[in-house]
Design a protein around this motif. Sequence first.
Motif, PDB file in Angstrom:
ATOM      1  N   ILE A  34       0.808  -1.216   0.000  1.00 28.12           N
ATOM      2  CA  ILE A  34       0.000   0.000   0.000  1.00 28.12           C
ATOM      3  C   ILE A  34       0.846   1.272   0.000  1.00 28.12           C
ATOM      4  O   ILE A  34       0.311   2.365   0.099  1.00 28.12           O
ATOM      5  CB  ILE A  34      -0.973   0.012   1.199  1.00 28.12           C
ATOM      6  N   CYS A  35       2.152   1.112  -0.118  1.00 27.61           N
ATOM      7  CA  CYS A  35       3.073   2.243  -0.113  1.00 27.61           C
ATOM      8  C   CYS A  35       3.383   2.672  -1.546  1.00 27.61           C
ATOM      9  O   CYS A  35       3.587   1.848  -2.428  1.00 27.61           O
ATOM     10  CB  CYS A  35       4.359   1.840   0.604  1.00 27.61           C
ATOM     11  N   PHE A  36       3.428   3.981  -1.759  1.00 26.93           N
ATOM     12  CA  PHE A  36       3.705   4.504  -3.101  1.00 26.93           C
ATOM     13  C   PHE A  36       5.113   5.097  -3.228  1.00 26.93           C
ATOM     14  O   PHE A  36       5.572   5.367  -4.324  1.00 26.93           O
ATOM     15  CB  PHE A  36       2.670   5.574  -3.477  1.00 26.93           C
ATOM     16  N   ASN A  37       5.803   5.270  -2.116  1.00 27.57           N
ATOM     17  CA  ASN A  37       7.151   5.827  -2.125  1.00 27.57           C
ATOM     18  C   ASN A  37       8.153   4.696  -2.347  1.00 27.57           C
ATOM     19  O   ASN A  37       8.271   3.782  -1.534  1.00 27.57           O
ATOM     20  CB  ASN A  37       7.416   6.541  -0.793  1.00 27.57           C
ATOM     21  N   ASN A  38       8.895   4.768  -3.457  1.00 27.79           N
ATOM     22  CA  ASN A  38       9.833   3.701  -3.812  1.00 27.79           C
ATOM     23  C   ASN A  38      10.971   3.540  -2.808  1.00 27.79           C
ATOM     24  O   ASN A  38      11.410   2.419  -2.539  1.00 27.79           O
ATOM     25  CB  ASN A  38      10.391   3.917  -5.217  1.00 27.79           C
ATOM     26  N   GLU A  39      11.453   4.639  -2.269  1.00 28.43           N
ATOM     27  CA  GLU A  39      12.538   4.551  -1.286  1.00 28.43           C
ATOM     28  C   GLU A  39      12.046   3.848  -0.015  1.00 28.43           C
ATOM     29  O   GLU A  39      12.741   2.997   0.544  1.00 28.43           O
ATOM     30  CB  GLU A  39      13.055   5.949  -0.940  1.00 28.43           C
ATOM     31  N   LEU A  40      10.845   4.186   0.407  1.00 27.17           N
ATOM     32  CA  LEU A  40      10.266   3.533   1.574  1.00 27.17           C
ATOM     33  C   LEU A  40      10.010   2.050   1.304  1.00 27.17           C
ATOM     34  O   LEU A  40      10.257   1.200   2.161  1.00 27.17           O
ATOM     35  CB  LEU A  40       8.966   4.234   1.985  1.00 27.17           C
ATOM     36  N   LYS A  41       9.570   1.720   0.091  1.00 28.58           N
ATOM     37  CA  LYS A  41       9.373   0.317  -0.285  1.00 28.58           C
ATOM     38  C   LYS A  41      10.680  -0.461  -0.205  1.00 28.58           C
ATOM     39  O   LYS A  41      10.709  -1.604   0.247  1.00 28.58           O
ATOM     40  CB  LYS A  41       8.805   0.209  -1.702  1.00 28.58           C
ATOM     41  N   ARG A  42      11.769   0.160  -0.669  1.00 29.13           N
ATOM     42  CA  ARG A  42      13.083  -0.496  -0.606  1.00 29.13           C
ATOM     43  C   ARG A  42      13.503  -0.745   0.842  1.00 29.13           C
ATOM     44  O   ARG A  42      14.039  -1.800   1.166  1.00 29.13           O
ATOM     45  CB  ARG A  42      14.144   0.329  -1.335  1.00 29.13           C
ATOM     46  N   LEU A  43      13.254   0.232   1.719  1.00 28.99           N
ATOM     47  CA  LEU A  43      13.586   0.058   3.136  1.00 28.99           C
ATOM     48  C   LEU A  43      12.763  -1.070   3.760  1.00 28.99           C
ATOM     49  O   LEU A  43      13.281  -1.878   4.540  1.00 28.99           O
ATOM     50  CB  LEU A  43      13.333   1.353   3.906  1.00 28.99           C
TER      51      LEU A  43
END
Length: 69
Positions: A34-43
């Motif tokens: 449900i996350c749209f931020n790619n950097e946050l997804k990578r973390l």
Amino acid sequence: MEKEILALHETLETHEILNFKTVCLLRSKFMQGICFNNELKRLMEKDVQQSIKDINELLPFYKQSQLLQ
């Protein structure tokens, strides 16, 4: 050679850590969807991989529990 067995308090601590790491794993995996931020997804993916590694390291200790004997 006698097999090492965890004391009951060690079993409890191991169980609590395994529960915590499992919840971390499930939450990070769910939040990735449900996350749209790619950097946050990578973390979060990094956290998923670390949680899997941690769980796999803890399982041999948990299998030494007196409760499983």
